[in-house]
Design a protein around this motif. Structure first.
Motif, PDB file in Angstrom:
ATOM      1  N   LEU A  14     -13.663  -3.592   1.283  1.00  0.00           N
ATOM      2  CA  LEU A  14     -12.252  -3.680   0.875  1.00  0.00           C
ATOM      3  C   LEU A  14     -12.046  -3.026  -0.483  1.00  0.00           C
ATOM      4  O   LEU A  14     -11.059  -2.301  -0.694  1.00  0.00           O
ATOM      5  CB  LEU A  14     -11.837  -5.150   0.833  1.00  0.00           C
ATOM      6  N   LYS A  15     -12.971  -3.262  -1.404  1.00  0.00           N
ATOM      7  CA  LYS A  15     -12.876  -2.663  -2.748  1.00  0.00           C
ATOM      8  C   LYS A  15     -12.892  -1.139  -2.666  1.00  0.00           C
ATOM      9  O   LYS A  15     -12.065  -0.459  -3.290  1.00  0.00           O
ATOM     10  CB  LYS A  15     -14.036  -3.142  -3.618  1.00  0.00           C
ATOM     11  N   VAL A  16     -13.819  -0.584  -1.883  1.00  0.00           N
ATOM     12  CA  VAL A  16     -13.934   0.874  -1.752  1.00  0.00           C
ATOM     13  C   VAL A  16     -12.658   1.470  -1.160  1.00  0.00           C
ATOM     14  O   VAL A  16     -12.152   2.490  -1.639  1.00  0.00           O
ATOM     15  CB  VAL A  16     -15.165   1.234  -0.894  1.00  0.00           C
ATOM     16  N   ARG A  17     -12.127   0.834  -0.110  1.00  0.00           N
ATOM     17  CA  ARG A  17     -10.901   1.347   0.515  1.00  0.00           C
ATOM     18  C   ARG A  17      -9.729   1.316  -0.462  1.00  0.00           C
ATOM     19  O   ARG A  17      -8.920   2.245  -0.503  1.00  0.00           O
ATOM     20  CB  ARG A  17     -10.576   0.522   1.763  1.00  0.00           C
ATOM     21  N   CYS A  18      -9.643   0.252  -1.246  1.00  0.00           N
ATOM     22  CA  CYS A  18      -8.562   0.158  -2.241  1.00  0.00           C
ATOM     23  C   CYS A  18      -8.728   1.201  -3.340  1.00  0.00           C
ATOM     24  O   CYS A  18      -7.736   1.757  -3.837  1.00  0.00           O
ATOM     25  CB  CYS A  18      -8.530  -1.245  -2.847  1.00  0.00           C
ATOM     26  N   GLN A  19      -9.981   1.497  -3.732  1.00  0.00           N
ATOM     27  CA  GLN A  19     -10.224   2.504  -4.761  1.00  0.00           C
ATOM     28  C   GLN A  19      -9.813   3.904  -4.304  1.00  0.00           C
ATOM     29  O   GLN A  19      -9.496   4.764  -5.126  1.00  0.00           O
ATOM     30  CB  GLN A  19     -11.703   2.499  -5.150  1.00  0.00           C
ATOM     31  N   LEU A  20      -9.824   4.120  -2.996  1.00  0.00           N
ATOM     32  CA  LEU A  20      -9.479   5.434  -2.455  1.00  0.00           C
ATOM     33  C   LEU A  20      -7.995   5.572  -2.136  1.00  0.00           C
ATOM     34  O   LEU A  20      -7.520   6.680  -1.878  1.00  0.00           O
ATOM     35  CB  LEU A  20     -10.296   5.709  -1.183  1.00  0.00           C
ATOM     36  N   MET A  21      -7.260   4.483  -2.147  1.00  0.00           N
ATOM     37  CA  MET A  21      -5.832   4.539  -1.842  1.00  0.00           C
ATOM     38  C   MET A  21      -5.085   5.308  -2.931  1.00  0.00           C
ATOM     39  O   MET A  21      -5.335   5.149  -4.118  1.00  0.00           O
ATOM     40  CB  MET A  21      -5.246   3.128  -1.722  1.00  0.00           C
ATOM     41  N   GLY A  22      -4.172   6.175  -2.516  1.00  0.00           N
ATOM     42  CA  GLY A  22      -3.377   6.943  -3.463  1.00  0.00           C
ATOM     43  C   GLY A  22      -4.097   8.121  -4.070  1.00  0.00           C
ATOM     44  O   GLY A  22      -3.582   8.762  -4.988  1.00  0.00           O
ATOM     45  N   GLU A  23      -5.297   8.439  -3.562  1.00  0.00           N
ATOM     46  CA  GLU A  23      -6.093   9.529  -4.150  1.00  0.00           C
ATOM     47  C   GLU A  23      -5.370  10.865  -4.057  1.00  0.00           C
ATOM     48  O   GLU A  23      -5.419  11.669  -4.983  1.00  0.00           O
ATOM     49  CB  GLU A  23      -7.443   9.620  -3.446  1.00  0.00           C
ATOM     50  N   CYS A  24      -4.707  11.105  -2.957  1.00  0.00           N
ATOM     51  CA  CYS A  24      -4.014  12.381  -2.762  1.00  0.00           C
ATOM     52  C   CYS A  24      -2.505  12.253  -2.937  1.00  0.00           C
ATOM     53  O   CYS A  24      -1.752  13.154  -2.563  1.00  0.00           O
ATOM     54  CB  CYS A  24      -4.315  12.934  -1.371  1.00  0.00           C
ATOM     55  N   SER A  25      -2.066  11.147  -3.509  1.00  0.00           N
ATOM     56  CA  SER A  25      -0.631  10.910  -3.651  1.00  0.00           C
ATOM     57  C   SER A  25      -0.311  10.495  -5.076  1.00  0.00           C
ATOM     58  O   SER A  25      -0.848   9.512  -5.581  1.00  0.00           O
ATOM     59  CB  SER A  25      -0.178   9.818  -2.673  1.00  0.00           C
ATOM     60  N   THR A  26       0.573  11.243  -5.714  1.00  0.00           N
ATOM     61  CA  THR A  26       0.995  10.887  -7.073  1.00  0.00           C
ATOM     62  C   THR A  26       2.037   9.778  -7.054  1.00  0.00           C
ATOM     63  O   THR A  26       2.383   9.227  -8.098  1.00  0.00           O
ATOM     64  CB  THR A  26       1.581  12.119  -7.784  1.00  0.00           C
ATOM     65  N   GLY A  27       2.544   9.441  -5.876  1.00  0.00           N
ATOM     66  CA  GLY A  27       3.576   8.417  -5.780  1.00  0.00           C
ATOM     67  C   GLY A  27       3.038   6.995  -5.854  1.00  0.00           C
ATOM     68  O   GLY A  27       3.800   6.059  -6.047  1.00  0.00           O
ATOM     69  N   MET A  28       1.733   6.799  -5.680  1.00  0.00           N
ATOM     70  CA  MET A  28       1.147   5.462  -5.722  1.00  0.00           C
ATOM     71  C   MET A  28       0.401   5.291  -7.038  1.00  0.00           C
ATOM     72  O   MET A  28      -0.773   5.610  -7.165  1.00  0.00           O
ATOM     73  CB  MET A  28       0.201   5.246  -4.536  1.00  0.00           C
ATOM     74  N   ALA A  29       1.110   4.793  -8.027  1.00  0.00           N
ATOM     75  CA  ALA A  29       0.517   4.627  -9.352  1.00  0.00           C
ATOM     76  C   ALA A  29      -0.358   3.385  -9.438  1.00  0.00           C
ATOM     77  O   ALA A  29      -1.325   3.340 -10.189  1.00  0.00           O
ATOM     78  CB  ALA A  29       1.616   4.562 -10.408  1.00  0.00           C
ATOM     79  N   ARG A  30      -0.029   2.356  -8.659  1.00  0.00           N
ATOM     80  CA  ARG A  30      -0.822   1.129  -8.675  1.00  0.00           C
ATOM     81  C   ARG A  30      -0.694   0.429  -7.335  1.00  0.00           C
ATOM     82  O   ARG A  30       0.229   0.679  -6.559  1.00  0.00           O
ATOM     83  CB  ARG A  30      -0.372   0.209  -9.803  1.00  0.00           C
ATOM     84  N   LEU A  31      -1.644  -0.471  -7.082  1.00  0.00           N
ATOM     85  CA  LEU A  31      -1.661  -1.209  -5.829  1.00  0.00           C
ATOM     86  C   LEU A  31      -1.012  -2.568  -6.013  1.00  0.00           C
ATOM     87  O   LEU A  31      -1.191  -3.216  -7.045  1.00  0.00           O
ATOM     88  CB  LEU A  31      -3.092  -1.402  -5.334  1.00  0.00           C
ATOM     89  N   SER A  32      -0.278  -3.000  -5.014  1.00  0.00           N
ATOM     90  CA  SER A  32       0.280  -4.342  -5.013  1.00  0.00           C
ATOM     91  C   SER A  32      -0.590  -5.234  -4.135  1.00  0.00           C
ATOM     92  O   SER A  32      -1.445  -4.760  -3.385  1.00  0.00           O
ATOM     93  CB  SER A  32       1.714  -4.322  -4.475  1.00  0.00           C
ATOM     94  N   MET A  33      -0.374  -6.534  -4.214  1.00  0.00           N
ATOM     95  CA  MET A  33      -1.111  -7.458  -3.361  1.00  0.00           C
ATOM     96  C   MET A  33      -0.825  -7.177  -1.895  1.00  0.00           C
ATOM     97  O   MET A  33      -1.702  -7.338  -1.043  1.00  0.00           O
ATOM     98  CB  MET A  33      -0.737  -8.902  -3.715  1.00  0.00           C
TER      99      MET A  33
END
Length: 231
Positions: A14-33
């Motif tokens: 889960l940690k690895v998948r969350c670390q990769l989220m938004g990698e190619c998107s400038t629109g996702m500055a942070r993750l929400s719950m």
């Protein structure tokens, strides 16, 4: 440690998948719950236990076998050397031994770390871009055959840096928290040591998270697809 990772592996995926989220998107500055819960639901309900929550478990076992054995073994060697040269071993010397042992062990385990990250992250790639490693040995052989031996040491810089940060932050935080608690009048009990261990683990997690994200993304990258990193 191999026994423990059998229980903590889903959280690591889960940690690895969350670390990769938004990698190619400038629109996702942070993750929400909500984002984290969505990733967890996908792993459990869509990808399943074997291919989702426990993807890369063979590589995780291999990594712990190499890293854990080397770290504890080298620490004993370094500490014994300090005792023979200086007699008593101070906290600073123990810290030095732990840093040397941790960083060396991390470098030795880097090939298994690369395979583990790639297997854990494979489900976030489109079907045609997935690596589809069957297990750790298959992953190692595929990397050697298609990318060469140097690819197994991709991300070794952040890996060694993370090992150093984990060691320093954990030891210093643990000792300081224990000293503060004892000075405040708390009894030297199992509960005290458990609280200090939880405090040091939290400090290590927060300290190493930026480097850990970089490590994950470098190890997972494909030069033909997505974002490529030079270092």
């Amino acid at each position: 440690e191999m026994f423990a990772v059998s229980f903590t592996h889903p959280a690591d995926v889960l940690k690895v998948r969350c670390q990769l989220m938004g990698e190619c998107s400038t629109g996702m500055a942070r993750l929400s719950m909500r984002d984290i819960v969505a990733v967890g639901r996908r792993l459990a309900l869509v990808e399943g236990v074997q291919r989702g929550l426990y993807s890369g478990i063979s590589a995780a076992w291999a990594r712990q076998a190499v890293f854990g054995t080397a770290r504890h073994g080298l620490y004993g060697v370094f500490e014994r050397d300090r005792k023979e040269k200086f007699g008593a071993v101070s906290l600073g010397m123990r810290l030095q031994c732990a840093v040397l042992a941790g960083s060396t062990a991390a470098l030795l385990a880097n090939p298994t770390d690369v395979i583990m990250i790639r297997m854990q992250a494979d489900g976030q790639w489109p079907l045609e871009q997935r690596r589809n490693y069957k297990h750790v040995v298959d992953g190692l052989s595929q990397v050697l055959r298609h990318e060469g031996p140097l690819a197994l040491y991709r991300g070794c810089g952040p890996t060694a840096m993370r090992a150093v940060l984990v060691t320093v932050s954990q030891i210093v935080t643990y000792e300081e928290a224990k000293a503060a608690a004892l000075n405040a009048g708390f009894a030297n009990s199992v509960g005290l040591h458990l609280c200090c261990a939880m405090t040091s683990a939290t400090a290590a997690c927060l300290t190493t998270q930026p480097v850990d994200v970089v490590k994950t993304r470098i190890m997972n990258m494909q030069k033909e697809h997505g974002v490529s990193y030079k270092g």
